[in-house]
Design a protein around this motif. Structure first.
Motif, PDB file in Angstrom:
ATOM      1  N   GLN A  35       0.901  -1.066  -0.198  1.00 20.51           N
ATOM      2  CA  GLN A  35      -0.049   0.015   0.092  1.00 20.51           C
ATOM      3  C   GLN A  35       0.766   1.302   0.051  1.00 20.51           C
ATOM      4  OE1 GLN A  35      -2.366  -1.505   3.678  1.00 20.51           O
ATOM      5  NE2 GLN A  35      -3.883  -0.331   2.461  1.00 20.51           N
ATOM      6  N   VAL A  37       1.186   4.432   1.495  1.00 22.00           N
ATOM      7  CA  VAL A  37       0.597   5.154   2.662  1.00 22.00           C
ATOM      8  C   VAL A  37       0.398   6.593   2.340  1.00 22.00           C
ATOM      9  CG1 VAL A  37       1.030   3.467   4.256  1.00 22.00           C
ATOM     10  CG2 VAL A  37       2.520   5.051   3.938  1.00 22.00           C
ATOM     11  N   GLU A  39      -0.623   8.070  -0.166  1.00 23.57           N
ATOM     12  CA  GLU A  39      -1.689   8.238  -1.176  1.00 23.57           C
ATOM     13  C   GLU A  39      -3.137   7.310  -0.543  1.00 23.57           C
ATOM     14  OE1 GLU A  39      -1.392   7.237  -5.300  1.00 23.57           O
ATOM     15  OE2 GLU A  39       0.801   8.150  -5.248  1.00 23.57           O
ATOM     16  N   SER A  40      -3.465   7.602   0.729  1.00 28.42           N
ATOM     17  CA  SER A  40      -4.479   7.140   1.095  1.00 28.42           C
ATOM     18  C   SER A  40      -4.577   5.694   1.228  1.00 28.42           C
ATOM     19  CB  SER A  40      -5.949   7.652   0.639  1.00 28.42           C
ATOM     20  OG  SER A  40      -5.792   8.970   0.727  1.00 28.42           O
ATOM     21  N   GLY A  41      -3.486   4.877   1.336  1.00 27.38           N
ATOM     22  CA  GLY A  41      -3.528   3.551   1.434  1.00 27.38           C
ATOM     23  C   GLY A  41      -3.895   2.772   0.188  1.00 27.38           C
ATOM     24  N   ARG A  42      -3.641   3.477  -1.090  1.00 28.92           N
ATOM     25  CA  ARG A  42      -3.905   2.865  -2.313  1.00 28.92           C
ATOM     26  C   ARG A  42      -3.185   1.530  -2.603  1.00 28.92           C
ATOM     27  NH1 ARG A  42      -2.053   2.981  -7.458  1.00 28.92           N
ATOM     28  NH2 ARG A  42      -0.594   4.718  -6.855  1.00 28.92           N
TER      29      ARG A  42
END
Length: 139
Positions: A35, A37, A39-42
Motif C-alpha cells: 500500500q 500510505v 496516497e490514502s493506502g492505495r
C-alpha cells in the motif's frame, strides 16, 4: 519518523491478538499487498496467491526472510533481491517491533497475530518503508 511511529502504533493495535507472538525470524513471509500510505493506502501491488485485491494492481511474488540481524526481500517475479538489517526495538505481549534499514532507507516492521471472526489467527508482518506498507503472512 513520527508518521512511521504512528503507523506502527496503529498497526500494532489492529494486528494484536491473544495468540503467541510471532518473531520476524520464525517464518518465510509471503507478501499479500503493498500500500502507498502517502496516497490514502492505495494498493499498488498484490501477492500472486491473493484474492480480492484491485485488478489494476500488478501481482508480484515477494518473500521476506530474516535472521541474525539480516533481512532479505526476494522479488521472485522480477528476479531482484534486497538485503537490509533489522533490530528489535520493542517487545510487548502482543507484538514485536523492529527497526529496519535497506541502504539509505530506514523504516519499521511489526510482527503480530491477526485474529479472525471465526476464532482463527495467522502470523502477520507489516514492513513500513519509504512511504509504503508491505503486508506479509507466514508461509
Amino acid at each position: 519518523m513520527k508518521r512511521i511511529a504512528w503507523l506502527c502504533g496503529v498497526l500494532l493495535w489492529l494486528l494484536a491478538g491473544c495468540a503467541s507472538v510471532p518473531e520476524i525470524e520464525d517464518y518465510t513471509w509471503t507478501m499479500t499487498s503493498v500500500q502507498n500510505v502517502a496516497e490514502s493506502g492505495r494498493v499498488v501491488a498484490s501477492g500472486v496467491r491473493v484474492n480480492g485485491t484491485p485488478e489494476t494492481a500488478p501481482q508480484i511474488e515477494l518473500l521476506c526472510r530474516a535472521g541474525d540481524g539480516s533481512i532479505t526481500l526476494d522479488d521472485v517475479t522480477n528476479r531482484q533481491q534486497y538485503v537490509g538489517t533489522y533490530t528489535r526495538i520493542e517487545t510487548s505481549p502482543r507484538a514485536f517491533i523492529y527497526k529496519v534499514g535497506f541502504g539509505e532507507e530506514e523504516g519499521m516492521a511489526v510482527a503480530a497475530m491477526t485474529d479472525y471472526a471465526d476464532g482463527s489467527s495467522k502470523p502477520t508482518l507489516i514492513l513500513s518503508l519509504a512511504g509504503y506498507a508491505i503486508h506479509f503472512f507466514a508461509e
